[in-house]
Scaffold this active site. Structure first.
Site, PDB file in Angstrom:
ATOM      1  N   ASN A 185      31.524  44.343  43.908  1.00  0.00           N
ATOM      2  CA  ASN A 185      32.571  43.336  44.107  1.00  0.00           C
ATOM      3  C   ASN A 185      33.605  43.888  45.091  1.00  0.00           C
ATOM      4  OD1 ASN A 185      35.112  41.997  43.741  1.00  0.00           O
ATOM      5  ND2 ASN A 185      34.306  41.029  41.900  1.00  0.00           N
ATOM      6  N   HIS A 205      38.802  43.657  46.008  1.00  0.00           N
ATOM      7  CA  HIS A 205      40.016  44.462  46.126  1.00  0.00           C
ATOM      8  C   HIS A 205      40.195  45.107  47.488  1.00  0.00           C
ATOM      9  CE1 HIS A 205      41.308  43.334  42.308  1.00  0.00           C
ATOM     10  NE2 HIS A 205      40.308  43.886  41.665  1.00  0.00           N
ATOM     11  N   HIS A 235      34.873  36.762  45.065  1.00  0.00           N
ATOM     12  CA  HIS A 235      35.504  35.696  44.291  1.00  0.00           C
ATOM     13  C   HIS A 235      36.462  34.940  45.211  1.00  0.00           C
ATOM     14  CE1 HIS A 235      37.953  34.575  40.400  1.00  0.00           C
ATOM     15  NE2 HIS A 235      37.576  33.518  41.105  1.00  0.00           N
ATOM     16  N   ARG A 268      39.072  32.685  45.167  1.00  0.00           N
ATOM     17  CA  ARG A 268      39.978  32.087  44.182  1.00  0.00           C
ATOM     18  C   ARG A 268      40.681  30.871  44.761  1.00  0.00           C
ATOM     19  NH1 ARG A 268      41.583  35.207  39.668  1.00  0.00           N
ATOM     20  NH2 ARG A 268      43.192  33.611  39.570  1.00  0.00           N
ATOM     21  N   ARG A 308      44.036  34.652  46.762  1.00  0.00           N
ATOM     22  CA  ARG A 308      44.865  35.864  46.735  1.00  0.00           C
ATOM     23  C   ARG A 308      44.164  37.067  47.364  1.00  0.00           C
ATOM     24  NH1 ARG A 308      44.941  37.206  40.309  1.00  0.00           N
ATOM     25  NH2 ARG A 308      45.885  35.147  40.283  1.00  0.00           N
ATOM     26  N   GLU A 348      31.640  34.173  43.186  1.00  0.00           N
ATOM     27  CA  GLU A 348      32.380  33.818  41.963  1.00  0.00           C
ATOM     28  C   GLU A 348      33.330  32.691  42.299  1.00  0.00           C
ATOM     29  OE1 GLU A 348      34.482  37.112  40.350  1.00  0.00           O
ATOM     30  OE2 GLU A 348      32.676  38.272  40.054  1.00  0.00           O
ATOM     31  N   THR A 388      38.101  32.952  23.810  1.00  0.00           N
ATOM     32  CA  THR A 388      38.840  33.960  23.033  1.00  0.00           C
ATOM     33  C   THR A 388      39.129  35.256  23.787  1.00  0.00           C
ATOM     34  OG1 THR A 388      37.199  33.241  21.428  1.00  0.00           O
ATOM     35  CG2 THR A 388      38.936  34.723  20.639  1.00  0.00           C
ATOM     36  N   GLU A 443      26.796  36.180  32.736  1.00  0.00           N
ATOM     37  CA  GLU A 443      27.387  37.505  32.900  1.00  0.00           C
ATOM     38  C   GLU A 443      28.282  37.729  31.697  1.00  0.00           C
ATOM     39  OE1 GLU A 443      28.931  38.624  36.769  1.00  0.00           O
ATOM     40  OE2 GLU A 443      30.487  39.863  35.847  1.00  0.00           O
ATOM     41  N   HIS A 463      33.187  43.454  34.529  1.00  0.00           N
ATOM     42  CA  HIS A 463      34.643  43.499  34.362  1.00  0.00           C
ATOM     43  C   HIS A 463      35.060  44.761  33.610  1.00  0.00           C
ATOM     44  CE1 HIS A 463      38.518  41.504  34.989  1.00  0.00           C
ATOM     45  NE2 HIS A 463      38.875  42.281  33.984  1.00  0.00           N
ATOM     46  N   GLY A 497      33.656  46.285  40.614  1.00  0.00           N
ATOM     47  CA  GLY A 497      34.527  46.238  41.777  1.00  0.00           C
ATOM     48  C   GLY A 497      35.571  47.328  41.825  1.00  0.00           C
TER      49      GLY A 497
HETATM   50  N1  PXP Z   1      32.577  40.167  37.129  1.00  0.00           N
HETATM   51  C1  PXP Z   1      33.454  39.136  37.232  1.00  0.00           C
HETATM   52  C2  PXP Z   1      33.005  37.786  36.784  1.00  0.00           C
HETATM   53  C3  PXP Z   1      34.735  39.336  37.761  1.00  0.00           C
HETATM   54  O1  PXP Z   1      35.584  38.295  37.859  1.00  0.00           O
HETATM   55  C4  PXP Z   1      35.102  40.621  38.207  1.00  0.00           C
HETATM   56  C5  PXP Z   1      36.436  40.838  38.821  1.00  0.00           C
HETATM   57  O2  PXP Z   1      37.421  40.727  37.901  1.00  0.00           O
HETATM   58  C6  PXP Z   1      34.182  41.657  38.060  1.00  0.00           C
HETATM   59  C7  PXP Z   1      32.924  41.401  37.528  1.00  0.00           C
HETATM   60  C8  PXP Z   1      34.502  43.049  38.495  1.00  0.00           C
HETATM   61  O3  PXP Z   1      35.495  43.585  37.684  1.00  0.00           O
HETATM   62  P1  PXP Z   1      36.118  44.990  38.043  1.00  0.00           P
HETATM   63  O4  PXP Z   1      36.847  44.833  39.342  1.00  0.00           O
HETATM   64  O5  PXP Z   1      36.996  45.291  36.888  1.00  0.00           O
HETATM   65  O6  PXP Z   1      34.973  45.957  38.184  1.00  0.00           O
END
Ligand code: PXP
Length: 247
Positions: A7, A10, A52, A54, A58, A79, A110, A160, A200, A222
């Site tokens: 990902n 960032h 992603h 958004r 952002r 995403e 939740t 996922e 995540h 990511g």
């Molecule tokens: N999977 C999804 C659906 C996400 O939205 C994100 C980013 O928040 C990630 C994976 C990657 O998360 P991270 O940056 O914490 O590795």
């Protein structure tokens, strides 16, 4: 072999910190470029690139998606929120897969995954549109039986599992229970015919546990990879994560 989706959001976050509002496609000093980073990540062994787009733009911008589509040599996982505009955009871009994520409070279940149960009609419309266009849908959900069962019922081929609650519990007594929820969820999803991905909050340490989840096809990671790439370069950051995922 568990696959790695990198990902790159960032990388775009850092660019936006300086260049929000600039014409980013004109020649000039706009940096860092998430698309160039993605290409290097692919050469280093990433099995796919996740971005992603958004609603608030952002980090990733529309032009990033189109540029990535031109140069990516692996798979693009887009995403996105489950909105008519995003569905239309995905149908134009035609990524390999879309991962439907919650962006507003009302969409969140939740633990923080997409609330498929509460948003059944919208999610079904999205899954139907993607299936018709031969784009794989993945639903980013908590490992809750109702969310898993309905994802399968609506015809989404992938899910996922949201690993955020487990990652946040890493240094707490709640970690075992959080992992066991993911474990049971992965078994249930696989039995329902779903391809199981996870993501995540996964990092170079906790990946040792998440890779033991049954039936995991791909991890989307990511923050930790982009962070490490700042000191080692993306090639080493991707290579090290792949080693830890499949020792
Ligand atoms: N999977 C999804 C659906 C996400 O939205 C994100 C980013 O928040 C990630 C994976 C990657 O998360 P991270 O940056 O914490 O590795």
């Amino acid at each position: 072999m568990i696959l790695l989706g990198v990902n790159i959001d960032h990388c775009a976050t850092v660019r936006q910190a300086r260049y929000r509002g600039y014409n980013q496609t004109a020649p000039g000093p706009v940096e860092p470029d998430p698309v160039a980073l993605a290409v290097r990540a692919e050469r280093a062994g990433a099995d796919g690139i996740t971005i992603h787009l958004r609603e608030d733009r952002r980090h990733i911008q529309d032009h990033d998606v189109w540029r990535l589509k031109e140069v990516s040599t692996t798979r693009i996982n887009l995403e996105m929120a489950c909105t008519p505009w995003m569905i239309d955009f995905a149908l134009k871009v035609k990524p390999h897969s879309v991962c439907i994520v919650p962006e507003s409070r009302e969409e969140i279940s939740t633990e923080g995954g997409l609330d498929v149960v509460a948003r059944r009609a919208q999610v079904k419309a999205c899954v139907d549109a993607m299936n018709a266009a031969e784009i794989i849908t993945s639903l980013f959900i908590d490992a809750e039986p109702a969310q898993i069962d309905l994802s399968a019922e609506l015809g989404s081929p992938w899910i996922e599992l949201h690993t955020g609650a487990w990652a946040n519990a890493w240094h707490t007594p709640g970690r075992a229970e959080a992992f066991s929820r993911l474990h049971d969820g992965a078994l249930r999803a696989h039995a329902a015919g779903l391809v199981v991905n996870a993501g995540h909050g996964i990092n170079y340490d906790n990946v040792a546990q998440i890779r033991t989840l049954p039936h995991v096809h791909e991890l989307n990671i990511g923050h930790t990879i982009i962070s490490r790439a700042l000191s080692t370069g993306i090639e080493e950051a991707v290579g090290e994560m792949k080693k830890r995922m499949n020792p």
